[in-house]
Design a protein around this motif. Structure first.
Motif, short mmCIF file in Angstrom:
data_model
loop_
_atom_site.label_atom_id
_atom_site.label_comp_id
_atom_site.label_asym_id
_atom_site.label_seq_id
_atom_site.Cartn_x
_atom_site.Cartn_y
_atom_site.Cartn_z
N PHE A 1 -8.94 -0.16 -3.03
CA PHE A 1 -7.58 0.37 -2.93
C PHE A 1 -7.30 1.39 -4.04
O PHE A 1 -6.66 2.41 -3.80
CB PHE A 1 -6.55 -0.76 -2.94
CG PHE A 1 -6.55 -1.55 -1.66
CD1 PHE A 1 -5.95 -1.05 -0.52
CD2 PHE A 1 -7.17 -2.79 -1.58
CE1 PHE A 1 -5.96 -1.77 0.68
CE2 PHE A 1 -7.18 -3.52 -0.40
CZ PHE A 1 -6.58 -3.01 0.73
N GLU A 2 -7.78 1.12 -5.25
CA GLU A 2 -7.62 2.08 -6.35
C GLU A 2 -8.31 3.40 -6.01
O GLU A 2 -7.76 4.48 -6.26
CB GLU A 2 -8.21 1.51 -7.64
CG GLU A 2 -7.42 0.38 -8.23
CD GLU A 2 -8.13 -0.29 -9.41
OE1 GLU A 2 -9.35 -0.08 -9.61
OE2 GLU A 2 -7.45 -1.05 -10.13
N ALA B 1 -3.50 -6.81 -4.76
CA ALA B 1 -4.55 -7.71 -5.25
C ALA B 1 -4.10 -9.18 -5.21
O ALA B 1 -4.93 -10.07 -4.98
CB ALA B 1 -4.97 -7.32 -6.66
N ALA C 1 1.99 2.06 -3.25
CA ALA C 1 0.88 2.28 -4.19
C ALA C 1 0.85 1.21 -5.27
O ALA C 1 0.52 1.49 -6.42
CB ALA C 1 0.94 3.68 -4.78
N ASP C 2 1.16 -0.02 -4.90
CA ASP C 2 1.22 -1.13 -5.87
C ASP C 2 -0.07 -1.95 -5.78
O ASP C 2 -0.13 -2.95 -5.07
CB ASP C 2 2.46 -1.98 -5.60
CG ASP C 2 2.73 -2.97 -6.71
OD1 ASP C 2 1.82 -3.27 -7.52
OD2 ASP C 2 3.88 -3.46 -6.77
N ILE C 3 -1.07 -1.52 -6.52
CA ILE C 3 -2.39 -2.15 -6.48
C ILE C 3 -2.32 -3.60 -6.96
O ILE C 3 -2.95 -4.48 -6.37
CB ILE C 3 -3.40 -1.35 -7.34
CG1 ILE C 3 -3.52 0.10 -6.86
CG2 ILE C 3 -4.76 -2.03 -7.35
CD1 ILE C 3 -4.03 0.28 -5.47
N ASP C 4 -1.57 -3.86 -8.02
CA ASP C 4 -1.46 -5.24 -8.52
C ASP C 4 -0.89 -6.17 -7.45
O ASP C 4 -1.37 -7.29 -7.27
CB ASP C 4 -0.58 -5.29 -9.78
CG ASP C 4 -1.24 -4.63 -10.98
OD1 ASP C 4 -2.49 -4.58 -11.04
OD2 ASP C 4 -0.50 -4.16 -11.87
N TYR D 1 -14.38 6.39 -0.94
CA TYR D 1 -14.08 4.97 -0.79
C TYR D 1 -14.84 4.30 0.35
O TYR D 1 -14.63 3.13 0.64
CB TYR D 1 -12.58 4.73 -0.65
CG TYR D 1 -11.88 5.71 0.26
CD1 TYR D 1 -11.82 5.51 1.63
CD2 TYR D 1 -11.27 6.85 -0.27
CE1 TYR D 1 -11.18 6.42 2.46
CE2 TYR D 1 -10.63 7.76 0.55
CZ TYR D 1 -10.59 7.54 1.91
OH TYR D 1 -9.96 8.45 2.73
N ARG E 1 -10.17 -4.75 -4.89
CA ARG E 1 -9.08 -4.08 -5.61
C ARG E 1 -9.50 -2.64 -5.91
O ARG E 1 -8.71 -1.71 -5.75
CB ARG E 1 -8.77 -4.83 -6.89
CG ARG E 1 -7.73 -4.16 -7.73
CD ARG E 1 -7.70 -4.77 -9.14
NE ARG E 1 -6.85 -3.97 -9.98
CZ ARG E 1 -5.57 -4.24 -10.23
NH1 ARG E 1 -5.00 -5.30 -9.72
NH2 ARG E 1 -4.88 -3.44 -11.00
N LYS E 2 -10.76 -2.45 -6.32
CA LYS E 2 -11.27 -1.11 -6.63
C LYS E 2 -11.25 -0.21 -5.40
O LYS E 2 -11.06 1.00 -5.51
CB LYS E 2 -12.68 -1.19 -7.22
CG LYS E 2 -12.68 -1.72 -8.62
CD LYS E 2 -14.09 -1.84 -9.17
CE LYS E 2 -14.03 -2.55 -10.52
NZ LYS E 2 -15.34 -2.92 -11.01
N PHE F 1 0.85 -1.19 0.00
CA PHE F 1 0.00 0.00 0.00
C PHE F 1 0.89 1.25 0.00
O PHE F 1 0.64 2.19 -0.75
CB PHE F 1 -0.94 0.00 1.21
CG PHE F 1 -1.84 1.21 1.27
CD1 PHE F 1 -2.96 1.30 0.47
CD2 PHE F 1 -1.55 2.26 2.13
CE1 PHE F 1 -3.79 2.41 0.52
CE2 PHE F 1 -2.36 3.38 2.19
CZ PHE F 1 -3.49 3.45 1.38
#
Length: 132
Positions: A56-57, A23, A17-20, A42, A53-54, A14
């Motif tokens: 966190f995005e 996930a 900022a690594d969403i992939d 959010y 995932r959305k 987090f």
């Protein structure tokens, strides 16, 4: 990786900022509950890995993270509890969100299956609406 290490790794991802990468550590049946009013983009209930995932995005697209520090991790069985503090600014208004937080996390099969966060949502609401 045990549940505590899993949670600490998600915190690192987090912070990057690594969403992939986040996930990858979410269970297919993950559920996220973030408590707060509708003005917090959010806030809400997210069900399923894609929706989580959305979450966190949405968080990372709406705030700049200046501080997100876990002060204490408590873990027992499949649960991890995190107490910490955060300082964010909203991208829309530049309003500051400064609050303590508590997270309640459930793990299953080496992944997060449940996540709830409680913080001072009144401060976040003011920051997103630009209210004083």
């Amino acid at each position: 990786m045990n549940n505590l290490e899993l949670t600490q790794e998600i915190f690192v991802r987090f912070g990057n900022a690594d969403i992939d990468a986040i996930a990858e550590l979410l269970h297919d049946d993950c559920v996220i509950d973030f408590y707060g009013p509708d003005e917090i983009p959010y806030a809400g209930n997210y069900v399923g890995k894609d929706n989580c995932r959305k979450f966190f995005e949405t968080v990372l697209s709406n705030v700049n993270v200046h501080e997100f520090e876990a002060e204490e991790f408590f873990h027992q069985g499949d649960g991890v509890f995190v107490v910490g503090r955060l300082r964010l600014t909203t991208k829309a208004t530049g309003g500051e969100i400064k609050s303590a937080f508590v997270q309640i996390i459930d793990c299953k099969d080496g992944k997060w299956i449940g996540f709830k966060e409680i913080m001072n949502s009144a401060v976040a609401q003011q920051a997103f609406t630009g209210a004083n």
